[in-house]
Design a protein around this motif. Structure first.
Motif, mmCIF file in Angstrom:
data_model
loop_
_atom_site.group_PDB
_atom_site.id
_atom_site.type_symbol
_atom_site.label_atom_id
_atom_site.label_comp_id
_atom_site.label_asym_id
_atom_site.label_seq_id
_atom_site.Cartn_x
_atom_site.Cartn_y
_atom_site.Cartn_z
ATOM 1 N N TYR A 1 62.096 9.210 55.878
ATOM 2 C CA TYR A 1 62.993 8.886 54.667
ATOM 3 C C TYR A 1 64.713 9.102 54.979
ATOM 4 C CZ TYR A 1 65.550 10.621 50.541
ATOM 5 O OH TYR A 1 66.364 10.689 49.457
ATOM 6 N N LEU B 1 57.829 9.640 48.591
ATOM 7 C CA LEU B 1 57.712 10.310 49.877
ATOM 8 C C LEU B 1 56.391 10.226 50.443
ATOM 9 C CD1 LEU B 1 59.705 11.925 51.538
ATOM 10 C CD2 LEU B 1 58.722 14.236 50.428
ATOM 11 N N ILE C 1 56.056 7.011 52.418
ATOM 12 C CA ILE C 1 56.840 6.916 53.685
ATOM 13 C C ILE C 1 56.089 7.556 54.607
ATOM 14 C CG2 ILE C 1 59.045 7.826 54.790
ATOM 15 C CD1 ILE C 1 60.365 7.221 51.999
#
Length: 227
Positions: free
Chosen positions: A100, A206, A209
């Motif tokens: 990220y 998140l 990712i």
């Protein structure tokens, strides 16, 4: 095919550092607390200065080359993660956070994974063998100080991950994680995003990712309603 991580649970004796430098951010200490037990601490605490962090590079042109993660950060917002042992949840969190951070190009930032292990050769062999499964996009380095890491950092072997947030070599937030989860990741990524003046990622973002292959498999899965 079962991944390298699924085949073997690897326990490096070190820790990966994730440190973030932020502007005007108030220090936060996130020490896990178990009922009836004292708080757990690992690494420099808010307000403390980061000292040099000498690492041996693992991948590509950096392989075998010594570098200082703190010097390379050069005061930019930086995410550093220390790993004592590697589990699937810990890997997912470390990968989600650093990938990220890597995706945010403006303003410039820095992130790295610091691997601590008493056996450098063993660590290098594992990291190279498991590279496809790890799927890390930021610099990965093995501490030249062995499994304990630099003495000045005061790292705790009893936690799985230590995540530091700092700016200008000054720690602003510290997360000592015994059992890492994406809930921790949302908090940490939120602080990183705040430091960069960006909207924090959602838990779903998140998660995608951290586990890009999982999202791809979901898209490829046939939809019975269309048959």
């Amino acid at each position: 095919m079962q991944s390298v991580i699924e085949k073997r649970r690897f326990r490096p004796t070190g820790l990966v550092l994730v440190a973030l430098w932020t502007i005007g951010f108030i220090g936060v200490s996130s020490a896990p607390v178990a009922r009836g037990e004292d708080p757990v601490f690992s690494g420099p605490q808010p307000g403390e200065k980061l000292t040099p962090l000498k690492l041996s590079g693992v991948y590509d042109d950096a392989a075998g080359q010594e570098f200082d993660a703190v010097a390379d950060a050069d005061g930019k917002p930086t995410l550093l993660v220390f790993v004592h042992k590697l589990t699937r949840p810990g890997l997912g969190l470390a990968r989600g956070l650093t990938n990220y951070a890597h995706s945010l190009k403006d303003p410039p930032s820095y992130s790295a994974i610091v691997w601590l292990n008493d056996d450098k050769a063993e660590a290098e062999a594992f990291l190279n063998r498991a590279r496809p499964s790890l799927n890390l996009k930021v610099p990965v380095g093995i501490s030249i100080d062995g499994g304990e890491g630099p003495g000045a950092y005061g790292l705790n072997r009893n936690v799985e991950l230590t995540v530091l947030v700092a700016k200008d070599n000054k720690v602003l937030a510290n997360f000592a994680l015994i059992q890492p989860s994406m809930t921790d990741g949302v908090k940490i990524a939120g602080e990183f995003a705040k430091a960069l003046g960006k909207t924090p990622p959602t838990a779903e973002e998140l998660q995608k990712i951290a586990y890009p292959g999982r999202a791809m498999n979901m898209r490829r899965r046939p939809n019975p309603s269309r048959e």
